[in-house]
Design an enzyme around this catalytic site. Structure first.
Site, PDB file in Angstrom:
ATOM      1  N   SER A  71      -9.213  -2.686  -3.778  1.00  0.00           N
ATOM      2  CA  SER A  71      -9.724  -1.429  -4.328  1.00  0.00           C
ATOM      3  C   SER A  71      -8.686  -0.655  -5.130  1.00  0.00           C
ATOM      4  O   SER A  71      -9.029   0.326  -5.787  1.00  0.00           O
ATOM      5  CB  SER A  71     -10.280  -0.532  -3.215  1.00  0.00           C
ATOM      6  OG  SER A  71      -9.225   0.059  -2.490  1.00  0.00           O
ATOM      7  N   LYS A 106      -5.457   5.110  -0.641  1.00  0.00           N
ATOM      8  CA  LYS A 106      -6.278   5.637  -1.734  1.00  0.00           C
ATOM      9  C   LYS A 106      -5.517   6.735  -2.484  1.00  0.00           C
ATOM     10  O   LYS A 106      -4.532   7.271  -1.991  1.00  0.00           O
ATOM     11  CB  LYS A 106      -7.591   6.222  -1.202  1.00  0.00           C
ATOM     12  CG  LYS A 106      -8.563   5.190  -0.646  1.00  0.00           C
ATOM     13  CD  LYS A 106      -9.159   4.336  -1.723  1.00  0.00           C
ATOM     14  CE  LYS A 106     -10.156   3.345  -1.165  1.00  0.00           C
ATOM     15  NZ  LYS A 106      -9.529   2.315  -0.329  1.00  0.00           N
TER      16      LYS A 106
END
Length: 228
Positions: free
Chosen positions: A148, A186
């Site tokens: 991701s 993230k």
């Protein structure tokens, strides 16, 4: 590889389907796994779907199908009544093992998800010596799993090195602990009173949380990549 919670939820659903033929409700799953909210169940189910263990059946309420079980799965002990997982990934009290004297290596404390959040392993699995001679007392490392963050140049299998801190500036890449249960890598964005955890891959959605649901556990400062 499934996390402890993913495995427990999958086995709980499997046992309930065998007993009654009906999937448990989200409240039943939340109570069985001792989670604080149903949002954690949603994340676990999504993770199990993406890993090919579970399927949601369309147009039917509470309809889940177990596609496969993990190897060596045992279903004799349901998860009800378990002590909830409370990771202390970068705690100032004990977190990383002390480095030997004159040792500039940094401990790799486990694996972190760059994708669907997973529980962070808290045991040292290796040590790395970063090229920029970072202080081992102020930094730790994690091995990345998932894709991701590929548009930020972070690939699955990379070792990310993080500065121990519980604060981060807007836009920094962090290790975020979500609802005291799961950790993920993230980019952090603050949107008013909300906190957004952004992936660097258009295949993954941005996740929005309340300010009390996300705790910063470290800020990315370096990356170590091995070539085979």
């Amino acid at each position: 590889m499934l996390t402890t919670k993913q495995r427990e939820l999958l086995l709980f659903i499997h046992e309930r389907l065998k007993e009654t033929g009906v999937s448990p409700s989200f409240d039943e799953m939340k109570d069985a796994l001792d989670l604080a909210s149903k949002s954690g169940i949603h994340r676990l189910i999504t993770a199990l779907e993406e890993r090919g263990f579970l399927r949601r059946l369309a147009h039917r309420a509470r309809a889940l199908e177990v596609i496969k079980l993990p190897e060596s799965a045992t279903t004799s002990q349901p998860p009800g009544g378990r002590v909830p997982f409370r990771p202390a990934l970068v705690s100032d009290q004990g977190g990383a093992p002390a480095a030997p004297a004159n040792d500039s290596s940094i401990p790799v404390l486990g694996r972190i998800a760059a994708g669907v959040p997973i529980e962070a392993i808290q045991n040292e699995i290796a040590r790395v010596v970063p090229p920029d001679h970072l202080d081992p007392a102020l930094h730790y490392a994690l091995e990345v799993q998932g894709d991701s963050m590929i548009d930020a140049g972070i690939l699955s299998g990379d070792i990310v090195i993080l500065r121990r801190t519980d604060t981060a500036e807007n836009g920094q890449i962090v290790v975020a602990l979500v609802e005291d249960e799961e950790a993920t890598l993230k980019r952090l964005r603050r949107r008013g009173k909300s906190v957004a955890l952004e992936a660097a891959n258009p295949s993954y959605e941005t996740r929005i949380f309340g300010p009390d649901q996300v705790k910063v556990q470290g800020v990315l400062v370096s990356l170590y990549r091995r070539y085979h």
